[in-house]
Design an enzyme around this catalytic site. Structure first.
Site, PDB file in Angstrom:
ATOM      1  CB  THR B  17      -0.956   0.036   1.211  1.00 27.99           C
ATOM      2  OG1 THR B  17      -0.172  -0.022   2.400  1.00 27.99           O
ATOM      3  CG2 THR B  17      -1.931  -1.134   1.193  1.00 27.99           C
ATOM      4  N   GLY B  18       2.161   1.111   0.095  1.00 25.57           N
ATOM      5  CA  GLY B  18       3.040   2.281   0.063  1.00 25.57           C
ATOM      6  C   GLY B  18       3.159   2.848  -1.342  1.00 25.57           C
ATOM      7  CE  LYS B  43      -3.054   1.535   5.126  1.00 28.96           C
ATOM      8  NZ  LYS B  43      -1.999   2.320   4.521  1.00 28.96           N
ATOM      9  CB  ILE B  96      12.980  -3.051  -3.534  1.00 26.55           C
ATOM     10  CG1 ILE B  96      12.415  -4.218  -4.367  1.00 26.55           C
ATOM     11  CG2 ILE B  96      13.264  -1.837  -4.407  1.00 26.55           C
ATOM     12  CD1 ILE B  96      13.380  -4.792  -5.387  1.00 26.55           C
ATOM     13  CD  GLU B  98      19.127   3.788  -2.079  1.00 30.70           C
ATOM     14  OE1 GLU B  98      18.188   3.885  -2.894  1.00 30.70           O
ATOM     15  OE2 GLU B  98      20.126   4.511  -2.107  1.00 30.70           O
ATOM     16  CD  GLU B 209      28.636  -0.959  -7.130  1.00 32.91           C
ATOM     17  OE1 GLU B 209      28.006  -0.499  -8.092  1.00 32.91           O
ATOM     18  OE2 GLU B 209      28.262  -0.816  -5.955  1.00 32.91           O
ATOM     19  CG  HIS B 247      25.515   1.106  -4.826  1.00 29.33           C
ATOM     20  ND1 HIS B 247      25.834   0.243  -5.841  1.00 29.33           N
ATOM     21  CD2 HIS B 247      24.329   1.656  -5.157  1.00 29.33           C
ATOM     22  CE1 HIS B 247      24.863   0.263  -6.752  1.00 29.33           C
ATOM     23  NE2 HIS B 247      23.949   1.115  -6.361  1.00 29.33           N
TER      24      HIS B 247
END
Lengths: 379, 294, 379, 294
Positions: B17-18, B43, B96, B98, B209, B247
């Site tokens: 719901t975000g 919810k 996901i 961060e 990286e 990152h």
């Protein structure tokens, strides 16, 4: 986030880890006053958030109050790697007969906190790591167990033969781990850890770094933050959702995503240009973010051209384009801009850019080469 | 085949719901991912995009047999959300979010290991098996079904690379963004082995990286265990030491973790390293053709 | 070890778990004074370390200071299951509309702490467990994770539909677990946990027991201990290495090992006798322990005969025999003693016993039967 | 065969220099147990009874390949000692120490489960495979090699029972004291299964006591999984409720955990329960003869 030696040792003290008697001083007068109240000798140490202060002359032994005054005069205000020394630590001189290194950090491979210990203390641990890696013992700490007594003992036996020291070390190592956990640290170091002449373990120097992602739940730690000029700019950017690091070049880069931003810098360099910065405008960009980012780039007077490289995923290229057009209307932009947009809504974005009469390119390579060409032209 | 996600994936979205959760739920659903449930405490009983919302992951799994979870909750809650998913019985968790505190990830990864649950991320764009399932925030339209497996520590750089592949006619089996944090779930070694074992994958692209030594370890692993061709790219050749390049994990500390070291490690084991993104499809084609001939 | 309701709630308060406004009182005057400073009504509650005070009339609602005085007079000094009420808790009366039960304890099967929750609060949870076991939800807490937010939420959703209550409960449940761990508890209960008329969760009553084995590291908890007369005797015995529990019978039992001691009591009963006590003299017995044990047995005037049942493992039978002979020399023992010794050094022990002219038997059964015979004879 | 310990046991004694540790080391050695090492922090390099002493269990295991550890350290240190043994790589830990805090055992048992290491105790007399290995404080001379497996929550009551068996000519395969604490290592179910799987065991004696519901669970387990004859005994028929009968775990709480309930549970699944210790050998003989005929 980093803190000063004296701050780290204050935290150590709170956990009953023995440190030298010491006081931080901001003026020569304070240095003299403090030295007068201590037994001689004392050590005067620059407090700066950068390594290598010893080599730079930022640490001096004083055998008298007068020598302490001189040391304070020399060190306060001196420049160490671009940072001005604004405070010194006056610490009681200690007699000791051996130096060790102990430290805790995060290990990416074991996905755990590791404890590092070495009998070669008192020198930069990175040098030991390079010259004699076997001299550093590493121990993975099981997050379910924490620093158990048996693990602390195992480590202590690697450093000490004297069981009295082992017993002291066990308690100290457990406290260091607790500090690491309690403060969301990313590094806790004692270097050197010394054995004093009367057989006590003592933290002669201390270092602590912290996990920026956890500062939200560490207000007491965050309050210790003393960002330098560059870091202030980075923090300011961060508050606007931008990740910014200033470099020395002339080509300002605005990119979405850290990896792509690095690859963009690399490509600029590959074609012979000099990137002026790392700037990641992040995932879900609003036009305002682009305006903020443009402001940030233009505040660096070295920037001669701006290269925008966006690969739309979450970021929608038309949002970026609109933000850019608004920024150009609001700001007095007198340097050239190269725009590359790909991915989500790229076509719509490119149309907006074209209408604003900005140069448009199709690939990263073209963007970098065009930016370099424009930069050379404007110099 | 493919790895990790496919048309058997039954996805639950934590934080549905975000703002981000609901946006990407509709994107993933539009791509064809089988989203069976959402979770948002308090919810339960509501619906988002026709998807039933539950108060807990346990309720969601019990009601819908979800086997995979994707997490969009705020970073301070993400570690807990990962563990909740694992405890509820899903097999794969994709985080996901961060900015998750490192010690939360230490705790969560230890727990998932104990439970035998796989994790991707945190701080990652997710993954996609083109034509079957998109579980993440990647732009589905740039992917093409095919036989190259791709793994990457970054997001948009992955899109750039995939775009290079796709526009050159090279499709992908599965593309995985493993995330840019110091402590994360599945890493190069595990994914290399999965691609090695996946009959649909014929070549592997590894995008690394600066920071840490994961690429060096991957190089060693490739030498010892991987027979399929691998092509690499390392971002951050011009990054200054001691600075976190966006990152949390992308930082050169005390001179180690540099791009130069990583490139050298790959080349030492015969893995060609592209200097620019555009070289990737060229190298992949070369190696695949060479292999086809052999 | 148990503590009083008011002490448990003081600990809850320290962890910011809401409790009623309340004060413990030792005299009727204090009750009146406290009630005068509170709004009406108040509740006056006996503070005794035994259950069932409600049914015994130990809890009274007072609508005026006068009623509080009467309640204080009635409850202070009253007897509840053999214990005298020496203090009462005067608590602010609270309006609430639902009652719940939450508790933490050790679960032997999962080898973990478990959280128990029920919508049937306010009654004895043992009765709920018997009548409607499904009404009690049980959750195993992974010791590696502790009470995670997701687990606390899962529990809270079992009790509450209102998300505002769920959110309060999550914090409260995490704190309760922390209390359990921090204090080495063996039981933490809130019963009832109520929802007040203004929608707040509040601990109306509280109960805590503690792990005796961990008291050595919980000095603050140990300081709260208020042993009753029987428990004082047990503690005294414990300090001497003896495990003693007084019963109502006439046959004093001295045994090594808890299991064998229970089996000995059972056997006495099987043959028609009544054991006077459980007494385990423990593993490695010195003669002094036997003397202490004999003293303890003789201090119970109900004891008409002493039955000693030793199976030597670590305990050496000759040590026991020597201790017994010494005890008989030191003490004025005027009741019969039956001795059975088996195992390590039994032969040597039996010889010592025979020399002291004490009756000797070969088996537990014989010992029990002989003790009963002697007991009947001496009455 | 037998279970858990035998002549392949290579024992390390934690706390070997302590009073109990050194005393029982010599007893176990005299019985013939293969004791390869001792541990006592700060006393590494010394010897006890000719056995080398090490500072850590890790050192001891590395030097001697010990596969089993017995612990005699003071109770406040026992939880840590158990985990140290498991981490050092032994397969079986026997903790004799009495009075270990319950939460220390919660932590230790969780860790040992994760490591796949078996634990007996704490607060137990240890175990013996007659004629092969004595790992504990049991008096070796009362045991007789044979075919009855025995498990018990108590110490001296076990000796009493074993004595009854031995004097009636009934030998034992392995006798295990599982300890009297609320949270302990291996329990009835695991040991029942081991005895079931052990070709040398023909009948099983289970000695229980009041407190908890381990006996009820054992009865259920016997019903579902055990084919060999089982005989039980329950101590504490006359114990009052709410009183801890010596053992931390031996307590009747809120009327549950009574001997009567446990006896009923066994009898309901056809396991005969001796009312007195002397009945045990009689019942064992009966069942073994019945089985031999069948």
């Amino acid at each position: 986030m980093k803190i000063h030696e004296y701050q780290a040792k204050e935290i150590f003290s709170r956990y009953a880890i023995p440190v030298t008697k010491e006081k931080v001083c901001y003026t020569v007068e304070e240095v003299v006053e403090t030295a007068s109240s201590f037994e001689m000798p004392v050590v005067v140490k620059a407090q700066v958030l950068v390594g290598g202060r010893g080599k730079a002359g930022g640490v001096k032994l004083a055998r008298s109050v007068e020598e302490a005054r001189t040391a304070g005069e020399q060190i306060l205000g001196m420049d160490i790697k671009g940072l001005t020394v604004e405070k010194v630590l006056v610490a009681q001189g200690i007699k000791f007969n051996s130096e060790y290194y102990v430290g805790l950090t995060i290990d990416r491979n074991s996905k755990s906190v590791i404890f590092m210990a070495s009998s070669e203390g008192g020198v930069e641990i990175e040098e030991v790591a390079k010259d004699n890696p076997n001299a550093i013992h590493k121990f993975v700490i099981d997050p379910d167990l924490g620093m158990t007594a048996f693990l602390a003992r195992k480590i202590a036996f690697k450093l000490f033969n004297d069981f009295a020291l082992v017993k002291q070390a066990v308690g100290m190592f457990q406290k260091l781990y607790q500090i690491f956990i309690d403060t969301d640290a990313s590094l806790v170091e004692i270097n050197p850890l010394v054995v004093t002449d009367d057989g006590q373990l003592l933290a002669l120097d201390g270092k602590m770094n912290f996990d920026d992602n956890a500062l939200f739940r560490q207000p007491a730690i965050e309050a210790l933050n003393e960002p330098d000029e560059d870091e202030k700019k980075e923090l300011e950017a961060k508050e606007k959702g931008l990740s910014y690091i200033r470099l020395d070049g002339t080509i300002g880069c605005m990119v979405n995503g850290a990896g792509l931003a690095m690859a963009t810098m690399d490509l600029v360099k590959y074609f012979g240009g000099q990137p002026a910065n790392f700037l990641d405008i992040g995932g879900s960009s609003s036009p305002q973010k682009v305006i903020d980012a443009m402001n940030l780039l233009l505040s660096d007077k070295n920037v001669k051209v701006v290269m925008i490289n966006i690969f739309g995923g979450i970021t929608r290229c038309d949002d970026v384009a609109r933000g850019l057009v608004t920024a150009l209307q609001q700001l007095n932009v007198d340097i050239p801009i190269v725009v590359r947009l790909s991915g989500t809504n790229a076509r719509q974005g490119l149309e907006i850019i074209k209408e604003a009469n900005l140069p448009v390119v199709n690939t990263m390579s073209e963007a970098a080469q065009e930016a370099i060409r424009l930069c050379a032209a404007c110099q | 085949m493919s790895i990790l996600v496919n048309n058997k994936t039954r996805l639950v979205v934590q934080g549905i719901t975000g703002r981000d959760g609901s946006f990407h739920t509709s994107k993933m659903k539009a791509y064809g991912t089988n989203i069976v449930a959402g979770v948002s405490p308090g919810k339960g009983g509501q619906q988002v995009d026709g998807i039933p919302v539950f108060n807990t992951v346990e309720d969601a799994v019990k009601a819908t047999n979800a086997n995979t979870s994707i997490i969009f909750v705020p970073a301070p809650l993400a570690g807990d959300a990962i563990m909740e998913a694992a405890e509820a019985g899903v097999e794969l968790v994709i985080c996901i979010s961060e900015g998750v505190p490192t010690l939360d990830m230490v705790k969560a990864t230890a727990y998932l290991k104990k439970k035998g649950v796989k994790l991707i991320g945190a701080n990652c764009p997710g993954l996609i098996t083109p034509g079957e399932a998109l579980v993440g925030i990647l732009p589905g339209n740039i992917f093409l079904k095919g036989n190259v497996g791709l793994m990457s520590r970054s997001g948009t750089l992955t899109y750039e690379m995939v775009n290079q592949l796709t526009t050159n006619g090279i499709g992908q089996s599965t593309c995985v963004g493993i995330g840019g944090d110091p402590v994360a779930g599945l890493y190069y070694q595990e994914l290399l082995q999965m691609f090695e074992d996946d009959p649909e994958t014929e070549a592997i692209v590894l995008i690394g990286e600066i920071g840490g030594d994961a690429e060096e370890r991957a190089a060693q692993y490739i030498k010892e265990h991987i027979t399929k061709p691998v092509v690499a790219f390392i971002a951050g050749q011009t990054a200054p030491p001691g600075k976190r390049m966006g990152h949390a994990g992308a930082i050169i500390s005390s001179g180690s973790g540099t791009a130069a070291e990583k490139i050298a490690a790959f080349e030492a084991v015969g893995v060609p390293v592209a200097r620019r993104p555009v070289e990737i499809p060229v190298l992949v084609k070369e190696l695949m053709e060479k292999r086809a001939k052999a």
